[in-house]
Design a protein around this motif. Structure first.
Motif, PDB file in Angstrom:
ATOM      1  N   SER A 116      18.945  37.652 -54.257  1.00 29.27           N
ATOM      2  CA  SER A 116      19.987  38.674 -54.178  1.00 29.27           C
ATOM      3  C   SER A 116      19.777  39.729 -55.264  1.00 29.27           C
ATOM      4  O   SER A 116      20.026  40.913 -55.049  1.00 29.27           O
ATOM      5  CB  SER A 116      21.368  38.037 -54.307  1.00 29.27           C
ATOM      6  OG  SER A 116      21.507  37.442 -55.577  1.00 29.27           O
ATOM      7  N   LEU A 119      17.354  42.261 -54.144  1.00 27.98           N
ATOM      8  CA  LEU A 119      18.000  43.201 -53.221  1.00 27.98           C
ATOM      9  C   LEU A 119      18.800  44.249 -53.997  1.00 27.98           C
ATOM     10  O   LEU A 119      18.718  45.448 -53.709  1.00 27.98           O
ATOM     11  CB  LEU A 119      18.911  42.431 -52.258  1.00 27.98           C
ATOM     12  CG  LEU A 119      19.738  43.274 -51.294  1.00 27.98           C
ATOM     13  CD1 LEU A 119      18.822  44.105 -50.412  1.00 27.98           C
ATOM     14  CD2 LEU A 119      20.633  42.397 -50.436  1.00 27.98           C
ATOM     15  N   ILE A 120      19.533  43.792 -55.010  1.00 25.80           N
ATOM     16  CA  ILE A 120      20.322  44.743 -55.811  1.00 25.80           C
ATOM     17  C   ILE A 120      19.389  45.741 -56.501  1.00 25.80           C
ATOM     18  O   ILE A 120      19.647  46.948 -56.524  1.00 25.80           O
ATOM     19  CB  ILE A 120      21.180  43.989 -56.844  1.00 25.80           C
ATOM     20  CG1 ILE A 120      22.203  43.106 -56.122  1.00 25.80           C
ATOM     21  CG2 ILE A 120      21.889  44.970 -57.781  1.00 25.80           C
ATOM     22  CD1 ILE A 120      22.985  42.185 -57.031  1.00 25.80           C
ATOM     23  N   HIS A 157      11.476  35.035 -57.298  1.00 27.72           N
ATOM     24  CA  HIS A 157      12.055  34.530 -56.044  1.00 27.72           C
ATOM     25  C   HIS A 157      10.982  33.814 -55.209  1.00 27.72           C
ATOM     26  O   HIS A 157      11.209  32.729 -54.676  1.00 27.72           O
ATOM     27  CB  HIS A 157      12.660  35.701 -55.272  1.00 27.72           C
ATOM     28  CG  HIS A 157      13.320  35.324 -53.984  1.00 27.72           C
ATOM     29  ND1 HIS A 157      14.327  34.393 -53.915  1.00 27.72           N
ATOM     30  CD2 HIS A 157      13.119  35.752 -52.703  1.00 27.72           C
ATOM     31  CE1 HIS A 157      14.710  34.264 -52.647  1.00 27.72           C
ATOM     32  NE2 HIS A 157      13.989  35.078 -51.893  1.00 27.72           N
ATOM     33  N   LEU A 211      17.402  38.708 -44.089  1.00 30.28           N
ATOM     34  CA  LEU A 211      18.795  38.265 -44.252  1.00 30.28           C
ATOM     35  C   LEU A 211      19.329  37.608 -42.973  1.00 30.28           C
ATOM     36  O   LEU A 211      20.046  36.607 -43.033  1.00 30.28           O
ATOM     37  CB  LEU A 211      19.690  39.444 -44.648  1.00 30.28           C
ATOM     38  CG  LEU A 211      19.413  40.012 -46.033  1.00 30.28           C
ATOM     39  CD1 LEU A 211      20.394  41.125 -46.368  1.00 30.28           C
ATOM     40  CD2 LEU A 211      19.481  38.921 -47.100  1.00 30.28           C
ATOM     41  N   TRP A 223      31.188  32.318 -50.522  1.00 26.93           N
ATOM     42  CA  TRP A 223      31.983  33.029 -51.513  1.00 26.93           C
ATOM     43  C   TRP A 223      33.289  32.283 -51.723  1.00 26.93           C
ATOM     44  O   TRP A 223      33.931  31.936 -50.741  1.00 26.93           O
ATOM     45  CB  TRP A 223      32.268  34.468 -51.065  1.00 26.93           C
ATOM     46  CG  TRP A 223      33.184  35.159 -52.013  1.00 26.93           C
ATOM     47  CD1 TRP A 223      34.532  35.311 -51.885  1.00 26.93           C
ATOM     48  CD2 TRP A 223      32.840  35.732 -53.263  1.00 26.93           C
ATOM     49  NE1 TRP A 223      35.038  35.947 -52.966  1.00 26.93           N
ATOM     50  CE2 TRP A 223      34.021  36.226 -53.840  1.00 26.93           C
ATOM     51  CE3 TRP A 223      31.630  35.882 -53.968  1.00 26.93           C
ATOM     52  CZ2 TRP A 223      34.042  36.853 -55.087  1.00 26.93           C
ATOM     53  CZ3 TRP A 223      31.650  36.503 -55.196  1.00 26.93           C
ATOM     54  CH2 TRP A 223      32.850  36.984 -55.740  1.00 26.93           C
ATOM     55  N   ALA A 271      28.252  32.251 -54.462  1.00 22.31           N
ATOM     56  CA  ALA A 271      27.864  33.640 -54.679  1.00 22.31           C
ATOM     57  C   ALA A 271      28.307  34.203 -56.023  1.00 22.31           C
ATOM     58  O   ALA A 271      27.802  35.245 -56.447  1.00 22.31           O
ATOM     59  CB  ALA A 271      28.406  34.516 -53.549  1.00 22.31           C
ATOM     60  N   ASP A 299      25.360  34.887 -58.084  1.00 22.21           N
ATOM     61  CA  ASP A 299      24.617  36.088 -57.688  1.00 22.21           C
ATOM     62  C   ASP A 299      25.255  37.325 -58.298  1.00 22.21           C
ATOM     63  O   ASP A 299      24.562  38.227 -58.778  1.00 22.21           O
ATOM     64  CB  ASP A 299      24.601  36.225 -56.163  1.00 22.21           C
ATOM     65  CG  ASP A 299      23.840  35.090 -55.500  1.00 22.21           C
ATOM     66  OD1 ASP A 299      22.611  35.135 -55.520  1.00 22.21           O
ATOM     67  OD2 ASP A 299      24.486  34.160 -54.997  1.00 22.21           O
ATOM     68  N   GLY A 349      23.325  39.439 -60.974  1.00 20.49           N
ATOM     69  CA  GLY A 349      23.029  40.802 -60.546  1.00 20.49           C
ATOM     70  C   GLY A 349      23.610  41.829 -61.511  1.00 20.49           C
ATOM     71  O   GLY A 349      22.949  42.802 -61.892  1.00 20.49           O
TER      72      GLY A 349
END
Ligand code: HEC
Length: 463
Positions: A41, A44-45, A103, A206, A245, A249, A252, A256
């Motif tokens: 994640s 991705l950010i 990752h 994803l 969540w 999460a 993450d 992040g």
């Protein structure tokens, strides 16, 4: 409030997006995944950050060989927030490369690529290669000496691949030499083509993650068997699953946010990479030093013995690519790294190689030494005018940046202290005019008289 809710309800009724998001956030995931699972994640950010800062930079950057350098000077020195954005984009790229590396290492170590997640791995492998391509193409857009040299060296290496090499090099440079067309090509790939394909593959990646669920932490003696895995996974979720969540999460989000904060901090405190001199093909005074994430590879190539270099250039990427793409064929069996000691060793070996050669690259006695001082008269010895002239040219034309004589000069090329003893005059002359795999050709920059002087000087260097 009531009105807002009615609007949202309407939106959800017509699009289904809210229900879908709620569903995706609440779906059960395996328990105790822990901090190892945050790198994907975060990558991705970092990518989203790159898109945002990249768009901002592209509003002021001019992708033309005549103006790129100046437009970057303008961005760095005058544009509002320009320096900050360049810094963000640079450190964001560093973060993205590092995080995707972590990752990939994590999913490999935990054998998350095994059944049924083979396609997760393959789409991830493509994303890794695209990220490296993004980093490589971005570097040239800086369009200073360092950036241009790095790409020249990169293209020269690609050119040594068998069969496809010359075409590949021409494709990279968009011609036979680096120039405005190269910059246009790199710009198009860097801002349009590669990001578009990355978006596509992130979407696929994803979707696959949602389809198969996050892999559970490998247990000892757990053996993946395609016949039973799905049922076992479903049972595990049924028994111990936690909602994505916030139970899984939140890590993450924390990681992040910490990553973004680090990038911001580095952008403010350290700032973007220094702009070197504008590129000028006639100046040899440039470090072919790529950004740090490729530095180790350049160092590796510079340090491997001459006769193995081609093997490394050709086999290295081939083996790496083959391992990446063929790995999902081994989709059954143990997942825990304790039962796959070789996998653990491989990851340790790769990271050690990268760190060791990166450090060698930072020390960089393999790159030209631009501080080399001219040989003192006593070292030259011979006082005939042609030899003295040759010694002067040896320094002035940059030979000494790469070649040492009696301890004066760089170590990029072989030491020439005794070259007169091992090479004939015409062989030396040919080498100077034609260059070599890692030496520029001087046919166009030296007059025949200058070559004669250099040959005369080098001829006096005998045991
Ligand atoms: C960018 C670094 C670089 C520069 C600048 C450079 N060389 Fe070289 N040179 C090398 C390398 C590396 C080799 C050996 C392998 C090869 O040919 O790529 C080499 C090989 C040689 C050889 C053959 C030595 C042997 O033992 O085989 C001679 C002679 C030579 N260079 C002379 C010169 C002269 C004269 C100049 C200046 C006009 C010069 N070089 C500039 C990197 C350089």
């Amino acid at each position: 409030m009531e009105r807002l809710r009615r609007i949202l309800d309407w939106l959800d009724d017509r699009s289904g997006l809210l229900t879908w998001t709620r569903h995706a956030l609440a779906h059960p995931v395996p328990p105790r995944t822990g901090w190892w699972y945050v790198f994907g994640s975060a990558t991705l950010i970092a990518f989203i950050l790159q898109v945002a800062t990249g768009i901002a930079l592209s509003t002021a950057y001019v992708p033309s060989s005549g103006q790129a350098y100046e437009s970057l000077r303008f961005i760095s020195e005058q544009a509002l927030l320009g320096r900050f954005l360049r810094g963000m984009h640079y450190f964001g790229a560093s973060a993205m490369v590092l995080l995707i590396g972590l990752h990939v290492s994590r999913t490999y170590l935990m054998a998350a690529y095994k059944f049924p997640r083979e396609l997760n791995w393959l789409t991830g492998a493509v994303l890794l290669l695209l990220t490296l391509a993004l980093a490589f193409t971005g570097q040239l857009l800086r369009w200073d000496q360092t950036a241009v040299w790095s790409v020249i060296v990169g293209a020269a290496q690609a050119g040594r691949m068998p069969i496809v090499g010359p075409d590949l090099a021409r494709f990279i440079l968009a011609g036979d030499t680096i120039g405005g067309a190269t910059l246009s090509r790199f710009f198009a790939f860097h801002v349009f083509f590669i990001p578009a394909v990355i978006f596509l593959f992130i979407g696929l990646h994803l979707l696959l993650v949602l389809r198969h669920g996050i892999s559970e932490r490998p247990r000892k003696h757990q053996h993946v068997d395609p016949a039973t895995y799905r049922a076992e996974y479903a049972a595990l979720l049924e028994r111990e699953g936690v909602p994505f969540w916030p139970d899984a999460a939140w890590r993450d989000v924390v990681f992040g946010a910490a990553m973004v904060a680090t990038v911001v901090l580095l952008a403010v405190l350290v700032g973007p990479p220094h702009l070197g001199k504008p590129p000028d093909p006639s100046i040899l005074e440039a470090y072919p030093r790529p950004d740090w994430y490729f530095l180790w590879y350049f160092a590796l190539l510079a340090l491997v013995p001459q006769n193995l270099e081609t093997a490394v250039i050709v086999l290295g990427p081939l083996v790496f690519g083959a391992v990446l793409l063929l790995l999902p064929l081994f989709n059954k069996g143990a997942r825990s790294v304790r039962e796959r000691p070789l996998a653990g060793l491989l990851v340790v070996f790769i990271w050690t190689t990268i760190v060791v050669f990166w450090m060698a690259g930072v020390r960089a006695d393999w790159s030209p030494d631009f501080t080399a001082r001219p040989l003192p008269a006593a070292e030259v010895g011979d006082t005939s005018s042609i030899v003295v002239e040759g010694a002067r040219l040896f320094h002035e034309k940059g030979c000494e940046f790469c070649h040492a004589i009696d301890g004066f000069g760089g170590k990029r090329g072989p030491e020439l202290t005794e070259v007169g003893g091992r090479m004939a005059a015409d062989a030396i002359a040919t080498r100077i005019t034609n260059g070599g795999p890692n030496m520029p050709a001087y046919a166009r920059t030296l007059t025949p008289e200058q070559v004669d002087a250099l040959v005369a000087f080098l001829g006096t260097r005998k045991p």
